[in-house]
Design an enzyme around this catalytic site. Structure first.
Site, PDB file in Angstrom:
ATOM      1  CG  ASP A 126      16.932  51.850 -70.769  1.00 41.43           C
ATOM      2  OD1 ASP A 126      16.466  52.805 -70.928  1.00 41.43           O
ATOM      3  OD2 ASP A 126      17.748  51.343 -71.766  1.00 41.43           O
TER       4      ASP A 126
ATOM      5  CG  ASP B 287      14.217  57.198 -71.669  1.00 39.29           C
ATOM      6  OD1 ASP B 287      15.273  57.043 -72.257  1.00 39.29           O
ATOM      7  OD2 ASP B 287      13.877  58.381 -71.792  1.00 39.29           O
TER       8      ASP B 287
END
Length: 283
Positions: A209, A211
Site C-alpha cells: 500500500d 500508507d
C-alpha cells in the site's frame, strides 16, 4: 543454515522437504512457533529453518512477538543467515504496491515496549549497527527478487509500534522528517537482535500500500488491501525464497564478527549465565 522468518505457508514452497517441527526452549520463553526444519532438494541438499513471526495462526500482535526468543532459537539451531519476509507500506511514489524492496537501513520508531537487546543484567555490550544488514546476503536476495519482479535496493525501513495503522500526519512525518522509504511494524528489534547474535540478516519487503500520505483517500491503507495485495505477492515471494534456499550465498564472516570488540564486561566479571549467552551469540 539459512533461516526464514515470515508468514504461514512459506514452508510449503516447491522443493522443500519438511524434516521436523522443532520446539525450542530459550532463556526468554517460547518463540512464536516451533521451528520448521526443511531440506531443499537441490544438489547441495541444504537445510533451512522456517519460523512464522506472528505464530502459526497469526495470533501475535507486532509488540507481542518474542523477538529475543525467535532469534535465540534460530541461532541455537544453527542459523547463520536469516531472510525476513515482511509486508510494508510505501512512502514514495516509485515504490508501488506489489514491488519488492530490500532495505539496507532501519529506523526504530517503536515506543520502548519491546525487549530489544540480549545484553544487560550485568553484561554490557554496545554493538555497531551502522551496517545492520549483511551486504552479501542483501545483494543475493535483491538479485533473486529481480528475476521475478520489480525490486528496489538500498532503501530505509522505519518500524512503528502498531497495531493501529498510522495517521496522515504520522505518515508525512515518517516520509519527510525521517526520510524513510517504507514503513512496517516487525523488523525492529528483529534486525538488531540478529546483529547482536552475529547472524547475517536481510529483509524481503513486499509493498502492499501507499500508507496514507497520498491525497486520494482511496489509496489510504486498509487491512483488506494489505491482505489482498500481500496474498497476490506471496507466490513471487516464495519463488525468491526458493532461489535463495537452493543456493544461499557464502556466509559473510566479516559481517559476523561484531561482538569481538563490543562486549565491555571483562571475563572475570561474567556469570555462568553471561558465558552461556555468549556461547550462543558468538557461534
Amino acid at each position: 543454515m539459512l533461516g526464514i522468518i515470515g508468514g504461514s505457508g512459506f514452508y510449503a514452497i516447491d522443493g522443500l522437504e519438511i524434516i521436523e517441527q522443532r520446539q525450542v526452549e530459550t532463556p526468554y520463553g517460547a518463540p512464536s512457533a516451533p521451528l520448521v526444519i526443511a531440506r531443499h532438494q537441490s544438489e547441495k541438499q541444504s537445510e533451512i529453518a522456517f519460523l512464522p513471526r506472528h505464530g502459526g495462526s497469526h495470533t501475535l500482535l507486532p509488540s507481542e512477538i518474542n523477538y529475543r526468543a525467535n532469534i535465540w532459537a534460530l541461532k541455537s539451531c544453527g542459523v547463520r543467515q536469516l531472510v525476513a519476509v515482511s509486508a510494508v507500506g510505501s512512502l514514495r511514489h516509485d515504490l508501488a504496491p506489489g514491488d519488492f524492496v530490500v532495505p539496507t537501513q532501519y529506523i526504530d520508531h517503536t515506543k520502548g515496549i519491546r525487549e530489544r537487546t540480549f545484553f544487560g543484567n550485568g553484561l554490557v555490550a554496545h554493538v555497531s549497527t551502522a551496517t545492520p544488514v549483511c551486504p552479501t546476503l542483501s545483494t543475493a536476495l535483491a538479485d533473486a527478487a529481480a528475476a521475478h519482479h520489480t525490486v528496489h535496493r538500498d532503501k530505509t525501513y522505519v518500524c512503528v509500534e502498531g497495531p493501529r495503522l498510522g495517521s496522515r500526519a504520522e505518515s508525512f512525518f515518517l516520509r519527510d522528517a525521517m526520510n524513510a522509504d517504507i514503513v512496517g511494524m516487525t523488523n525492529v528489534p528483529e534486525v538488531f537482535l540478529a546483529r547482536e547474535a552475529q547472524i547475517s540478516y536481510a529483509t524481503l519487503a513486499v509493498v502492499t500500500d501507499f500508507d496514507c500520505w497520498l491525497d486520494d483517500p482511496a489509496q489510504h491503507v486498509t487491512v483488506e488491501e494489505v491482505i489482498r495485495r500481500f496474498g497476490d505477492s506471496i507466490t513471487r515471494a516464495k519463488q525468491v525464497i526458493a532461489t535463495i534456499a537452493a543456493a544461499p550465498p557464502p556466509v559473510d564472516d566479516a559481517h559476523r564478527c561484531v561482538l569481538h570488540a563490543s562486549v565491555l564486561t571483562p571475563p572475570p566479571a561474567r556469570t555462568d549465565a553471561h558465558r552461556a549467552l555468549l556461547d550462543i551469540l558468538e557461534q
